[in-house]
Design an enzyme around this catalytic site. Sequence first.
Site, PDB file in Angstrom:
ATOM      1  N   ASN A 168       0.810  -1.230   0.000  1.00  0.00           N
ATOM      2  CA  ASN A 168       0.000   0.000   0.000  1.00  0.00           C
ATOM      3  C   ASN A 168       0.843   1.281   0.000  1.00  0.00           C
ATOM      4  O   ASN A 168       0.328   2.360  -0.315  1.00  0.00           O
ATOM      5  CB  ASN A 168      -0.938   0.010   1.208  1.00  0.00           C
ATOM      6  CG  ASN A 168      -2.217  -0.774   0.914  1.00  0.00           C
ATOM      7  OD1 ASN A 168      -2.580  -0.972  -0.245  1.00  0.00           O
ATOM      8  ND2 ASN A 168      -2.906  -1.228   1.958  1.00  0.00           N
ATOM      9  N   HIS A 183      -0.902  -8.078   5.029  1.00  0.00           N
ATOM     10  CA  HIS A 183       0.448  -7.523   4.932  1.00  0.00           C
ATOM     11  C   HIS A 183       0.494  -6.240   4.111  1.00  0.00           C
ATOM     12  O   HIS A 183       1.460  -6.007   3.350  1.00  0.00           O
ATOM     13  CB  HIS A 183       1.412  -8.574   4.348  1.00  0.00           C
ATOM     14  CG  HIS A 183       1.234  -9.917   4.984  1.00  0.00           C
ATOM     15  ND1 HIS A 183       0.557 -10.943   4.386  1.00  0.00           N
ATOM     16  CD2 HIS A 183       1.557 -10.353   6.210  1.00  0.00           C
ATOM     17  CE1 HIS A 183       0.496 -11.968   5.199  1.00  0.00           C
ATOM     18  NE2 HIS A 183       1.082 -11.640   6.326  1.00  0.00           N
ATOM     19  N   CYS A 184      -0.566  -5.423   4.220  1.00  0.00           N
ATOM     20  CA  CYS A 184      -0.659  -4.140   3.501  1.00  0.00           C
ATOM     21  C   CYS A 184      -0.552  -4.328   1.988  1.00  0.00           C
ATOM     22  O   CYS A 184      -0.131  -3.405   1.273  1.00  0.00           O
ATOM     23  CB  CYS A 184       0.415  -3.141   3.944  1.00  0.00           C
ATOM     24  SG  CYS A 184       0.309  -2.677   5.661  1.00  0.00           S
ATOM     25  N   ALA A 185      -0.869  -5.509   1.487  1.00  0.00           N
ATOM     26  CA  ALA A 185      -0.765  -5.748   0.035  1.00  0.00           C
ATOM     27  C   ALA A 185      -1.999  -6.518  -0.430  1.00  0.00           C
ATOM     28  O   ALA A 185      -1.896  -7.667  -0.859  1.00  0.00           O
ATOM     29  CB  ALA A 185       0.528  -6.510  -0.267  1.00  0.00           C
TER      30      ALA A 185
END
Length: 385
Positions: free
Chosen positions: A97, A334-336
Site C-alpha cells: 500500500n 500484509h498491507c498488500a
Amino acid sequence: MYFDNAATSFPKPETVYRAVDRALREGGGNAGRSGHRGAVEASRILARARARLAQLINAPDPQRIVWTQNCTHALNLALKGVLRPGDRLVTTQLEHNSIARPLRSLEKAGVEVTRVPCPGGHFDIRAFLEAVRPGTRMVALLHASNVTGEVLPAAELGAFSRSRGVLFLLDAAQTAGSRPLDVREIGADLVAMPGHKGLYGPPGTGALYVGEGVELAPLIEGGTGSVSEQDEQPERLPDRLESGTQNVPGIAGLDAGIEWILQTGVETIRRREEALVAQLWSGLREIPGVTLYGPAPGTDRAAVVSFNLEGWDPNDAAAVLEESFDIQCRPGLHCAPWAHRSLGSFPAGTIRLSPGYFNTEAEVEAVVRAAGEMSNVKCQMSNGL
Ligand SMILES: Cc1ncc(COP(=O)(O)O)c(C=O)c1O
C-alpha cells in the site's frame, strides 16, 4: 521467538543500541544548525551514515541519499516528487500500500496508472514490458514481494527503462541489506529503502536514493540550515528534500546497522536467511493441511514464508502461535491486498513468517513443531475426536 523481520528487524546488532544511546547522551546538537561541537557531531553522524549507505548500494554520490522516516515516506517522495497530471506510470498488482495508495490519490489528480496483473501472485515480465508504452514517465515496483518473497528481475527492468527513457523507481523494502543491491548495476533512478528492516537501524529511519539527473519536488519545505537568507527551498541535495530536524539518534543507529552489514557481508546474510527459509519450507511442507505460497527455496527469493493451515483463520493461528508457543509472526494481508487477490488468499490473507539473520535453526524447528500441533488439533476436531 521473533519471526516478523519483514515488518521490522529484531533484535538489532548490539552496536546499533549503543550508537543510538551514545548519540542521545553525548550528542546534544542539531545537525547543520550551528557550529558548536554538538551540532558538528550531529552533522558528522548524518554524513558518515550517508557515505556508508552509498558504499552498500554502490551509489556514486552520497549527497544523493536523502533521509526519510521509513520506506513509505521515501516512496511518497519519489512518486509525488515526480508525477504530474497527464503523466503515465506502470506498476504491478503485487505492490504494498505504500505504493498503491499514493498512486490511487495521484490517479485521482490525473496521473494515468496501469497496474499489471500478476496471475497466481507471480510477476509476469512480458506483460509488464508490454504495458510500458511510449510516453510512460515512470515504472514503480517492488524488488521482492513482502507476501510471497518472489524477487523481481530488477536489472532487466532497469536496462529496459533506461533504453526507453522511463524513470525506474524500485521499492527495496524487502531486499536492502539482505541481498545485493547495486543501484548502478540495476540502473534504478530512485530506490526507496526502510532503515529499520534489513538495514538493522531503528524504526523511524529510511532513505531514498535519487539518481543523477532526477529532479524531485520536495514533499515538505522549511529550514535546512543552509542558504537561510533565501525564501525558497535550496536546489542542492540532500537539503532540498530534508527539511526540519533530522532523526540523528536513529540515523546513528542505522549507520551502525549498515556498518555491521558491511562487516558481516551481504552474501553471508543472504545465505543464512536462505538456509532458514529452506528449513522452514521443508518442515511446513510435510504438515497435513499446509498451503505454502510463493517460489520454493532454491530460486532467488526474499526471507518471507507465507502459508495457510487448513481450518485456521490466519489471525487466529497467529494468536495461538504467540500465546501457546511464544512465536511472533504477521497474519492477514500484509498491507498488500492486491497481491493476496492475485494469490487467491484474499480476504483472510496468510500467516507470514519472516526469519532474520539472528533466528536459529532450533527456533525454526520450534515453529514447524507448533504448526504441526496446530494441524493435529484441526484434524482431530474434524474427525470428531
Ligand atoms: C514491499 C514493501 N514496501 C514498502 C513497505 C513500507 O515500509 P515502511 O514500513 O518502512 O514504511 C513495506 C513494509 O513492510 C514493504 O514490505
